[in-house]
Design a protein around this motif. Structure first.
Motif, PDB file in Angstrom:
ATOM      1  N   ASP A   1       0.863  -1.180   0.000  1.00  0.00           N
ATOM      2  CA  ASP A   1       0.000   0.000   0.000  1.00  0.00           C
ATOM      3  C   ASP A   1       0.901   1.231   0.000  1.00  0.00           C
ATOM      4  O   ASP A   1       1.957   1.226   0.627  1.00  0.00           O
ATOM      5  CB  ASP A   1      -0.900   0.006   1.241  1.00  0.00           C
ATOM      6  N   ASP A   2       0.475   2.273  -0.689  1.00  0.00           N
ATOM      7  CA  ASP A   2       1.320   3.459  -0.748  1.00  0.00           C
ATOM      8  C   ASP A   2       1.118   4.415   0.430  1.00  0.00           C
ATOM      9  O   ASP A   2       1.780   5.441   0.510  1.00  0.00           O
ATOM     10  CB  ASP A   2       1.171   4.201  -2.086  1.00  0.00           C
ATOM     11  N   TYR A   3       0.245   4.053   1.363  1.00  0.00           N
ATOM     12  CA  TYR A   3       0.065   4.870   2.562  1.00  0.00           C
ATOM     13  C   TYR A   3       0.682   4.164   3.766  1.00  0.00           C
ATOM     14  O   TYR A   3       0.283   3.054   4.129  1.00  0.00           O
ATOM     15  CB  TYR A   3      -1.419   5.135   2.833  1.00  0.00           C
ATOM     16  N   ASP A   4       1.627   4.843   4.386  1.00  0.00           N
ATOM     17  CA  ASP A   4       2.341   4.312   5.536  1.00  0.00           C
ATOM     18  C   ASP A   4       1.382   3.934   6.672  1.00  0.00           C
ATOM     19  O   ASP A   4       1.531   2.878   7.284  1.00  0.00           O
ATOM     20  CB  ASP A   4       3.353   5.357   6.016  1.00  0.00           C
ATOM     21  N   ILE A   5       0.403   4.754   6.929  1.00  0.00           N
ATOM     22  CA  ILE A   5      -0.530   4.505   8.030  1.00  0.00           C
ATOM     23  C   ILE A   5      -1.340   3.231   7.801  1.00  0.00           C
ATOM     24  O   ILE A   5      -1.622   2.485   8.744  1.00  0.00           O
ATOM     25  CB  ILE A   5      -1.455   5.723   8.279  1.00  0.00           C
TER      26      ILE A   5
ATOM     27  N   VAL B   1       3.715 -10.795   9.247  1.00  0.00           N
ATOM     28  CA  VAL B   1       4.021  -9.843   8.185  1.00  0.00           C
ATOM     29  C   VAL B   1       5.522  -9.910   7.940  1.00  0.00           C
ATOM     30  O   VAL B   1       6.320  -9.612   8.823  1.00  0.00           O
ATOM     31  CB  VAL B   1       3.585  -8.407   8.556  1.00  0.00           C
ATOM     32  N   VAL B   2       5.896 -10.340   6.736  1.00  0.00           N
ATOM     33  CA  VAL B   2       7.312 -10.502   6.414  1.00  0.00           C
ATOM     34  C   VAL B   2       7.855  -9.313   5.636  1.00  0.00           C
ATOM     35  O   VAL B   2       9.045  -9.246   5.351  1.00  0.00           O
ATOM     36  CB  VAL B   2       7.565 -11.815   5.641  1.00  0.00           C
ATOM     37  N   GLY B   3       6.963  -8.380   5.308  1.00  0.00           N
ATOM     38  CA  GLY B   3       7.413  -7.182   4.627  1.00  0.00           C
ATOM     39  C   GLY B   3       6.255  -6.301   4.233  1.00  0.00           C
ATOM     40  O   GLY B   3       5.107  -6.727   4.240  1.00  0.00           O
ATOM     41  N   HIS B   4       6.601  -5.050   3.948  1.00  0.00           N
ATOM     42  CA  HIS B   4       5.602  -4.149   3.386  1.00  0.00           C
ATOM     43  C   HIS B   4       6.295  -3.223   2.409  1.00  0.00           C
ATOM     44  O   HIS B   4       7.467  -2.872   2.578  1.00  0.00           O
ATOM     45  CB  HIS B   4       4.801  -3.385   4.437  1.00  0.00           C
ATOM     46  N   VAL B   5       5.566  -2.890   1.357  1.00  0.00           N
ATOM     47  CA  VAL B   5       6.112  -2.074   0.278  1.00  0.00           C
ATOM     48  C   VAL B   5       5.110  -0.973  -0.066  1.00  0.00           C
ATOM     49  O   VAL B   5       3.926  -1.078   0.209  1.00  0.00           O
ATOM     50  CB  VAL B   5       6.420  -2.922  -0.975  1.00  0.00           C
TER      51      VAL B   5
ATOM     52  N   ARG C   1      -0.290   0.571   5.911  1.00  0.00           N
ATOM     53  CA  ARG C   1       0.646  -0.558   6.067  1.00  0.00           C
ATOM     54  C   ARG C   1       0.861  -0.898   7.532  1.00  0.00           C
ATOM     55  O   ARG C   1       0.766  -2.046   7.946  1.00  0.00           O
ATOM     56  CB  ARG C   1       1.980  -0.240   5.384  1.00  0.00           C
ATOM     57  N   HIS C   2       1.144   0.115   8.326  1.00  0.00           N
ATOM     58  CA  HIS C   2       1.435  -0.139   9.744  1.00  0.00           C
ATOM     59  C   HIS C   2       0.179  -0.528  10.520  1.00  0.00           C
ATOM     60  O   HIS C   2       0.259  -1.345  11.444  1.00  0.00           O
ATOM     61  CB  HIS C   2       2.141   1.065  10.363  1.00  0.00           C
ATOM     62  N   GLY C   3      -0.957   0.019  10.155  1.00  0.00           N
ATOM     63  CA  GLY C   3      -2.207  -0.366  10.806  1.00  0.00           C
ATOM     64  C   GLY C   3      -2.546  -1.831  10.556  1.00  0.00           C
ATOM     65  O   GLY C   3      -2.915  -2.563  11.477  1.00  0.00           O
ATOM     66  N   LEU C   4      -2.415  -2.258   9.299  1.00  0.00           N
ATOM     67  CA  LEU C   4      -2.667  -3.670   8.976  1.00  0.00           C
ATOM     68  C   LEU C   4      -1.675  -4.577   9.696  1.00  0.00           C
ATOM     69  O   LEU C   4      -2.047  -5.621  10.220  1.00  0.00           O
ATOM     70  CB  LEU C   4      -2.593  -3.890   7.465  1.00  0.00           C
ATOM     71  N   GLU C   5      -0.426  -4.166   9.731  1.00  0.00           N
ATOM     72  CA  GLU C   5       0.585  -4.972  10.415  1.00  0.00           C
ATOM     73  C   GLU C   5       0.260  -5.100  11.906  1.00  0.00           C
ATOM     74  O   GLU C   5       0.388  -6.178  12.489  1.00  0.00           O
ATOM     75  CB  GLU C   5       1.970  -4.362  10.226  1.00  0.00           C
ATOM     76  N   GLN C   6      -0.206  -4.024  12.496  1.00  0.00           N
ATOM     77  CA  GLN C   6      -0.577  -4.046  13.921  1.00  0.00           C
ATOM     78  C   GLN C   6      -1.715  -5.040  14.159  1.00  0.00           C
ATOM     79  O   GLN C   6      -1.682  -5.824  15.102  1.00  0.00           O
ATOM     80  CB  GLN C   6      -1.007  -2.637  14.342  1.00  0.00           C
TER      81      GLN C   6
END
Length: 103
Positions: free
Chosen positions: A7-11, A28-32, A13-18
């Motif tokens: 996802d191009d939005y940092d918030i 979660v092995v990575g995010h781009v 990516r980090h929200g889903l990872e949380q």
């Protein structure tokens, strides 16, 4: 389940990872934030699932889904968007096998 978040939005990516971090069966092995990095990581790592923003990089994810399917046929993809896709979402669904479409 090894997950890559695209996802191009940092918030986002980090929200889903949380959220995902609360389930020990998933990792979660990575995010781009762009398609080039997504394709690079798919080649480098063993990924089970991609959570994909269908409008990342300002494009529609149909062509990207086709590329992902070619590179990693067993990869599962969850596509989403925070934008209204309208008829473009129908195009995406029409080009996926029935087994890939889950309501």
């Amino acid at each position: 389940i090894r997950i890559l978040i695209a996802d191009d939005y940092d918030i986002i990516r980090h929200g889903l990872e949380q959220i995902i971090s609360h389930d020990t069966a998933m990792q979660v092995v990575g995010h781009v934030d762009n398609r080039n990095d997504l394709l690079k990581l798919i080649r480098q790592q063993e990924i089970d699932l991609v959570i994909l923003d269908l409008t990342m990089d300002g494009s529609i994810g149909f062509d990207l889904i086709k590329i992902l399917r070619q590179q990693a046929p067993n990869l599962r993809i969850i596509g989403f968007s925070n934008q209204t896709l309208g008829e473009r979402s129908i195009l995406i669904l029409k080009n996926l096998p029935t087994s890939e479409v889950n309501p």
